[in-house]
Structure formats: structure tokens, C-alpha cells
Design a protein around this motif. Structure first.
Motif, PDB file in Angstrom:
ATOM      1  N   ALA A 143      53.132  11.185  35.794  1.00 14.76           N
ATOM      2  CA  ALA A 143      52.996  10.578  34.471  1.00 14.76           C
ATOM      3  C   ALA A 143      52.135  11.431  33.540  1.00 14.76           C
ATOM      4  O   ALA A 143      52.114  11.210  32.322  1.00 14.76           O
ATOM      5  CB  ALA A 143      52.395   9.184  34.597  1.00 14.76           C
ATOM      6  N   LYS A 144      51.415  12.404  34.101  1.00 13.45           N
ATOM      7  CA  LYS A 144      50.534  13.242  33.298  1.00 13.45           C
ATOM      8  C   LYS A 144      51.088  14.643  33.066  1.00 13.45           C
ATOM      9  O   LYS A 144      50.448  15.462  32.409  1.00 13.45           O
ATOM     10  CB  LYS A 144      49.154  13.323  33.954  1.00 13.45           C
ATOM     11  N   VAL A 145      52.262  14.923  33.614  1.00 10.39           N
ATOM     12  CA  VAL A 145      52.907  16.221  33.375  1.00 10.39           C
ATOM     13  C   VAL A 145      53.435  16.232  31.943  1.00 10.39           C
ATOM     14  O   VAL A 145      54.150  15.314  31.523  1.00 10.39           O
ATOM     15  CB  VAL A 145      54.055  16.472  34.369  1.00 10.39           C
ATOM     16  N   THR A 146      53.101  17.260  31.190  1.00  5.49           N
ATOM     17  CA  THR A 146      53.470  17.333  29.774  1.00  5.49           C
ATOM     18  C   THR A 146      54.551  18.386  29.531  1.00  5.49           C
ATOM     19  O   THR A 146      54.816  19.242  30.383  1.00  5.49           O
ATOM     20  CB  THR A 146      52.252  17.684  28.916  1.00  5.49           C
ATOM     21  N   THR A 147      55.132  18.309  28.349  1.00  8.05           N
ATOM     22  CA  THR A 147      56.115  19.322  27.945  1.00  8.05           C
ATOM     23  C   THR A 147      55.460  20.702  27.900  1.00  8.05           C
ATOM     24  O   THR A 147      56.090  21.705  28.244  1.00  8.05           O
ATOM     25  CB  THR A 147      56.704  18.973  26.560  1.00  8.05           C
ATOM     26  N   ALA A 148      54.201  20.738  27.501  1.00  6.93           N
ATOM     27  CA  ALA A 148      53.474  22.009  27.472  1.00  6.93           C
ATOM     28  C   ALA A 148      53.352  22.605  28.878  1.00  6.93           C
ATOM     29  O   ALA A 148      53.460  23.824  29.056  1.00  6.93           O
ATOM     30  CB  ALA A 148      52.084  21.802  26.867  1.00  6.93           C
ATOM     31  N   ASP A 149      53.174  21.746  29.870  1.00  4.73           N
ATOM     32  CA  ASP A 149      53.123  22.210  31.268  1.00  4.73           C
ATOM     33  C   ASP A 149      54.451  22.864  31.664  1.00  4.73           C
ATOM     34  O   ASP A 149      54.480  23.906  32.323  1.00  4.73           O
ATOM     35  CB  ASP A 149      52.842  21.042  32.217  1.00  4.73           C
ATOM     36  N   ILE A 150      55.536  22.214  31.265  1.00  2.00           N
ATOM     37  CA  ILE A 150      56.873  22.710  31.618  1.00  2.00           C
ATOM     38  C   ILE A 150      57.130  24.063  30.961  1.00  2.00           C
ATOM     39  O   ILE A 150      57.591  25.010  31.607  1.00  2.00           O
ATOM     40  CB  ILE A 150      57.959  21.703  31.179  1.00  2.00           C
ATOM     41  N   ASP A 151      56.800  24.173  29.677  1.00  2.18           N
ATOM     42  CA  ASP A 151      57.008  25.444  28.961  1.00  2.18           C
ATOM     43  C   ASP A 151      56.150  26.561  29.549  1.00  2.18           C
ATOM     44  O   ASP A 151      56.591  27.717  29.642  1.00  2.18           O
ATOM     45  CB  ASP A 151      56.700  25.274  27.474  1.00  2.18           C
ATOM     46  N   LEU A 152      54.915  26.220  29.931  1.00  2.00           N
ATOM     47  CA  LEU A 152      54.029  27.205  30.556  1.00  2.00           C
ATOM     48  C   LEU A 152      54.631  27.704  31.870  1.00  2.00           C
ATOM     49  O   LEU A 152      54.564  28.898  32.185  1.00  2.00           O
ATOM     50  CB  LEU A 152      52.655  26.584  30.816  1.00  2.00           C
ATOM     51  N   PHE A 153      55.252  26.793  32.605  1.00  2.00           N
ATOM     52  CA  PHE A 153      55.917  27.137  33.868  1.00  2.00           C
ATOM     53  C   PHE A 153      57.060  28.118  33.625  1.00  2.00           C
ATOM     54  O   PHE A 153      57.201  29.120  34.336  1.00  2.00           O
ATOM     55  CB  PHE A 153      56.425  25.855  34.528  1.00  2.00           C
ATOM     56  N   TYR A 154      57.883  27.863  32.606  1.00  2.00           N
ATOM     57  CA  TYR A 154      58.999  28.761  32.285  1.00  2.00           C
ATOM     58  C   TYR A 154      58.491  30.150  31.894  1.00  2.00           C
ATOM     59  O   TYR A 154      59.053  31.174  32.315  1.00  2.00           O
ATOM     60  CB  TYR A 154      59.841  28.192  31.144  1.00  2.00           C
ATOM     61  N   ASN A 155      57.432  30.187  31.076  1.00  2.00           N
ATOM     62  CA  ASN A 155      56.876  31.477  30.659  1.00  2.00           C
ATOM     63  C   ASN A 155      56.329  32.260  31.850  1.00  2.00           C
ATOM     64  O   ASN A 155      56.455  33.490  31.915  1.00  2.00           O
ATOM     65  CB  ASN A 155      55.767  31.259  29.627  1.00  2.00           C
ATOM     66  N   GLN A 156      55.732  31.533  32.787  1.00  2.00           N
ATOM     67  CA  GLN A 156      55.215  32.174  33.997  1.00  2.00           C
ATOM     68  C   GLN A 156      56.354  32.836  34.773  1.00  2.00           C
ATOM     69  O   GLN A 156      56.231  33.965  35.253  1.00  2.00           O
ATOM     70  CB  GLN A 156      54.528  31.122  34.875  1.00  2.00           C
ATOM     71  N   LYS A 157      57.484  32.136  34.877  1.00  2.00           N
ATOM     72  CA  LYS A 157      58.630  32.668  35.626  1.00  2.00           C
ATOM     73  C   LYS A 157      59.255  33.865  34.900  1.00  2.00           C
ATOM     74  O   LYS A 157      59.759  34.789  35.543  1.00  2.00           O
ATOM     75  CB  LYS A 157      59.675  31.569  35.848  1.00  2.00           C
ATOM     76  N   LEU A 158      59.222  33.837  33.570  1.00  2.00           N
ATOM     77  CA  LEU A 158      59.708  34.993  32.802  1.00  2.00           C
ATOM     78  C   LEU A 158      58.828  36.215  33.054  1.00  2.00           C
ATOM     79  O   LEU A 158      59.324  37.334  33.229  1.00  2.00           O
ATOM     80  CB  LEU A 158      59.733  34.659  31.309  1.00  2.00           C
ATOM     81  N   GLN A 159      57.518  35.988  33.092  1.00  2.00           N
ATOM     82  CA  GLN A 159      56.589  37.083  33.351  1.00  2.00           C
ATOM     83  C   GLN A 159      56.756  37.643  34.765  1.00  2.00           C
ATOM     84  O   GLN A 159      56.495  38.828  35.010  1.00  2.00           O
ATOM     85  CB  GLN A 159      55.152  36.598  33.147  1.00  2.00           C
ATOM     86  N   GLU A 160      57.202  36.780  35.680  1.00  2.00           N
ATOM     87  CA  GLU A 160      57.436  37.216  37.059  1.00  2.00           C
ATOM     88  C   GLU A 160      58.801  37.893  37.215  1.00  2.00           C
ATOM     89  O   GLU A 160      59.217  38.209  38.320  1.00  2.00           O
ATOM     90  CB  GLU A 160      57.325  36.019  38.004  1.00  2.00           C
ATOM     91  N   LYS A 161      59.495  38.076  36.076  1.00  2.00           N
ATOM     92  CA  LYS A 161      60.754  38.825  36.005  1.00  2.00           C
ATOM     93  C   LYS A 161      61.941  38.118  36.658  1.00  2.00           C
ATOM     94  O   LYS A 161      62.905  38.756  37.087  1.00  2.00           O
ATOM     95  CB  LYS A 161      60.605  40.217  36.644  1.00  2.00           C
ATOM     96  N   TYR A 162      61.874  36.776  36.729  1.00  2.00           N
ATOM     97  CA  TYR A 162      63.054  36.055  37.194  1.00  2.00           C
ATOM     98  C   TYR A 162      64.083  36.004  36.066  1.00  2.00           C
ATOM     99  O   TYR A 162      63.722  35.963  34.882  1.00  2.00           O
ATOM    100  CB  TYR A 162      62.682  34.636  37.642  1.00  2.00           C
ATOM    101  N   SER A 163      65.364  36.010  36.427  1.00  2.00           N
ATOM    102  CA  SER A 163      66.417  36.025  35.414  1.00  2.00           C
ATOM    103  C   SER A 163      66.435  34.712  34.639  1.00  2.00           C
ATOM    104  O   SER A 163      66.020  33.657  35.143  1.00  2.00           O
ATOM    105  CB  SER A 163      67.785  36.250  36.070  1.00  2.00           C
ATOM    106  N   THR A 164      66.923  34.788  33.412  1.00  2.00           N
ATOM    107  CA  THR A 164      66.994  33.583  32.578  1.00  2.00           C
ATOM    108  C   THR A 164      67.923  32.534  33.179  1.00  2.00           C
ATOM    109  O   THR A 164      67.663  31.338  33.081  1.00  2.00           O
ATOM    110  CB  THR A 164      67.479  33.947  31.166  1.00  2.00           C
ATOM    111  N   SER A 165      69.005  32.969  33.818  1.00  2.00           N
ATOM    112  CA  SER A 165      69.940  32.009  34.428  1.00  2.00           C
ATOM    113  C   SER A 165      69.279  31.284  35.599  1.00  2.00           C
ATOM    114  O   SER A 165      69.525  30.094  35.816  1.00  2.00           O
ATOM    115  CB  SER A 165      71.212  32.722  34.894  1.00  2.00           C
ATOM    116  N   TYR A 166      68.417  31.986  36.340  1.00  2.00           N
ATOM    117  CA  TYR A 166      67.726  31.370  37.479  1.00  2.00           C
ATOM    118  C   TYR A 166      66.681  30.364  36.978  1.00  2.00           C
ATOM    119  O   TYR A 166      66.525  29.275  37.549  1.00  2.00           O
ATOM    120  CB  TYR A 166      67.060  32.450  38.329  1.00  2.00           C
ATOM    121  N   ILE A 167      65.992  30.696  35.899  1.00  2.00           N
ATOM    122  CA  ILE A 167      65.013  29.769  35.313  1.00  2.00           C
ATOM    123  C   ILE A 167      65.727  28.538  34.766  1.00  2.00           C
ATOM    124  O   ILE A 167      65.208  27.419  34.849  1.00  2.00           O
ATOM    125  CB  ILE A 167      64.195  30.470  34.212  1.00  2.00           C
TER     126      ILE A 167
END
Length: 377
Positions: free
Chosen positions: A108-132
Motif C-alpha cells: 500500500a506504500k509503493v508509489t509510482t515514483a518507486d516504480i519509475d525509479l525501478f525502471y531507470n535502475q534497469k535501464l542503467q543496468e543495460k537491460y533492453s527496453t522490451s525486457y523492462i
């Protein structure tokens, strides 16, 4: 009716909302910290109004990592293909539990900002956009179900901003490359495998999953019904296809039909040669003892022939792209191509191959002008 009371210098409210059907214990909603009594009364009235309209949701204190495992194991995994479930389970364990900043937060405390931060982290880790995007889809389904189960008020993934899918530049063969590859492939065990890929655009798993019962030699049609896929701890198994459109009929030319007939005769010869050792599974592409072909062997053979034929080193799946590009180059309708490839809808086909479509925009201006002129003359 809310009960208001003073604790020290602040006020709190308590509202009885019935009894837990499993434990029989009384359930209450309470909140404190109000400086003024009327503030506590106002807040309590809002809760009572939501209760009267059956709109109140008691937010879950369940930790995200516990919730997503429970959701997946007891709900979602039973509704998808075994291979898809295995892939999803890996994403959950690898990315949503081990490498996730909100893994230990209450859902109940997970925010949209948390989700976006997670996606940015995966982009920085060089995962493909389709995998994200796959991670995004999994999160969206999990949180949507939490809303339905009234564990949370809203889905924080709904407003998140996953990266747009970036398609890598396609590697395909020219007509000359195809001819050179097939010339060098003639006589190879997997000649028919590559021929089917080039002439039908079928996926590797679909070709290796073909049974003779799927082929109508009289009508010159292949019925695509299943695929050979790898499942961890189980090895290679035949699975159902991804979508209803993946299950399709593909017309084939006489040339390919003749090769299929030769393969059928070849398999009969193998049966006579090895006798009872032959494990007949009705497979079109099989070993000389009837067992299924390991997809990795197909790749090894392809690499060897590519080197000998001196053609571009593309992936097996790029043969499918080559098939589609040839159809587009000769003007076949995109809807027909989509149906032949087994895409869920023509939009997917357009996303993949839009850059290959001929540019006819130059004619638009003249055509428009001629239309206007025809009405004014």
C-alpha cells in the motif's frame, strides 16, 4: 458510531467495523494524533461515509515481496503457459525480489515514483527496453489484482512511465544470400529445417514441433499447432502456442512439398534401419532414431553453413524477418503477412516492419490536387 477519546494532548478515533469471519475477533479502524477534537470527528465522519457507501478499503500491510510471490504462485501462474510461468518466475526472483528498492515495502506504500525509479535502475543496468516492458506488464498485473482484492486503493503502475520499446536494426538475407545458403546446405540433415524457415517464416520451435499430422500434403498446407520449448528442470517439451493467432495455416509451394515427401521417405528408411530402437513421435524434423532435434544443434549447423557459404551471420530468428521482408518487397498486404507470421494483430507486424514498407507519400500531394481539380472542372 465513532468513539473519540483524548490521549495525552491529542485526540483519536476508533470505529467498529464488525468481526473477522475467520478469527471471530472484532475489527476496528483507529487513528490518532489529532490536535483538536473536531479534527478527529471530521476524519471519523469521512471514514463512516466510505463505510456506508461500501467504498472503504483497509489498506494491506503485506510486504511487496510476500504479496507478489503469493499472487504469482496461487493465482497467476495457473493461468499462463508453463514456459511463460517459468520466465515470469525468473523475473520475479531476479529483479522484483533481489534487485528491487521497494521489495520490502508494504504494497500500500509503493508509489509510482518507486516504480519509475525501478525502471531507470534497469535501464542503467543495460537491460533492453522490451525486457523492462515485460517487468512493467508483470508489475501492472500484480498491482491490478491487489486493487481487485481490496488490498490497495489504486494501482501505482498505472501512472508509471516504462521505456518505449526500441527495436534493434534487423539483420536479413538478400535473395542472393538465401540461394547461396541453400546451395551450401543441400544434403545436410537440417536442409528441410532451414527450407521451412525461409519459405514459411515459422519460428524455430514451431518447425521442430511439427508433426506429420499437421501437414496436409494434398492441400499443400502446414497447420501450426504447437512449439518445442525448453522448460528448466524438465528439458524440451511441446507447448501450446503464444496466442490464438499463432495457431494458423501456412500454404506452401510445390518445391517445399516435394522436400517434405522426401523427408517422409527418409524417415521410413530410418525406421527399417534401426527397427525397434526408433521411437516414433510422428515428428517431421527428428533424429534418425525418431527423437526430437535439439534446437542448439540447429544453430550450430547454421553457423557452420553460414561460414562456408560466406553469407551474413544472422540469427535463426532473422530468417523469419527475411521471409517477411521478401513478402513486403513484392507488395503482399501487411494483414496477410501478419496472419502468415502468426502475429496477434497487424499492428505488431507494422511495428516490426514499417521501415521496410515502400514510401508512397510522394504521390499523395499530386493525387489530392488531381481529386480537387476533377471536382472543379
Amino acid at each position: 458510531m465513532a468513539h473519540i477519546r483524548k490521549r495525552g494532548k491529542t485526540y483519536s478515533y476508533t470505529i467498529n467495523i464488525g468481526y473477522d469471519p475467520l478469527t471471530g475477533k472484532r475489527k476496528q479502524i483507529s487513528k490518532g494524533g489529532f490536535i483538536k477534537k473536531r479534527d478527529a470527528e471530521t476524519a471519523a465522519r469521512k471514514i463512516e461515509l466510505l463505510l456506508d457507501e461500501n467504498c472503504y478499503i483497509e489498506l494491506s500491510k503485506e510486504i511487496f515481496s510476500d504479496y507478489i510471490l503469493n499472487w504469482f504462485d496461487n493465482h497467476y501462474s495457473n493461468r499462463i503457459k508453463q514456459t511463460s510461468a517459468t520466465n515470469c518466475r525468473y523475473i520475479i526472483e531476479k529483479h522484483l525480489l533481489q534487485e528491487n528498492v521497494f521489495a520490502n515495502k508494504e504494497i500500500a506504500k509503493v508509489t509510482t515514483a518507486d516504480i519509475d525509479l525501478f525502471y531507470n535502475q534497469k535501464l542503467q543496468e543495460k537491460y533492453s527496453t522490451s525486457y523492462i516492458r515485460k517487468m512493467h506488464q508483470l508489475l501492472n498485473q500484480a498491482f491490478s489484482q491487489a486493487v481487485k482484492w481490496k488490498k490497495i486503493m489504486f494501482n501505482p503502475v498505472g501512472d508509471a512511465d516504462p521505456p518505449s520499446v526500441k527495436y534493434e536494426e534487423m539483420s536479413i538475407w538478400s535473395l542472393k544470400d538465401i540461394q547461396e545458403f541453400l546451395r551450401n546446405c543441400k544434403g545436410e540433415r537440417h536442409y528441410l529445417t532451414f527450407l521451412l524457415a525461409i519459405y514459411t517464416g515459422m519460428r524455430r520451435g514451431e518447425i521442430l514441433g511439427l508433426h506429420w499430422i499437421d501437414i496436409d500434403l494434398e492441400q499443400k498446407v502446414i497447420h501450426v499447432k504447437r512449439s518445442l520449448a525448453h522448460v528448466p528442470k524438465k528439458g524440451y517439451v511441446f507447448t501450446s502456442l503464444k496466442t490464438k493467432n499463432s495457431k494458423r495455416q501456412i500454404p506452401i509451394p510445390e518445391f517445399v512439398l516435394n522436400e517434405l515427401v522426401l523427408q517422409k521417405k527418409r524417415i521410413e528408411e530410418w525406421k527399417e534401419l534401426v527397427g525397434t530402437v526408433f521411437a516414433d513421435q510422428d515428428l517431421v524434423i527428428c533424429t534418425n532414431t525418431g527423437s526430437l532435434q535439439d534446437p542448439r544443434n540447429v544453430v550450430r549447423v547454421m553457423k557452420r553453413i553460414v561460414k562456408t557459404a560466406k553469407v551474413p551471420n544472422i540469427r535463426f530468428h532473422d530468417i523469419r524477418h527475411t521471409h517477411a521482408s521478401i513478402l513486403i518487397s513484392v507488395g503482399i498486404d501487411i494483414v496477410k503477412i501478419s496472419k502468415r507470421l502468426g502475429h496477434a494483430n497487424p499492428k505488431i507486424t507494422l511495428e516490426f516492419y514499417a521501415h521496410l514498407l515502400p514510401n508512397t507519400d510522394n504521390d499523395i500531394a499530386d493525387t489530392f490536387h488531381q481529386t480537387i481539380q476533377s471536382q472543379t472542372n
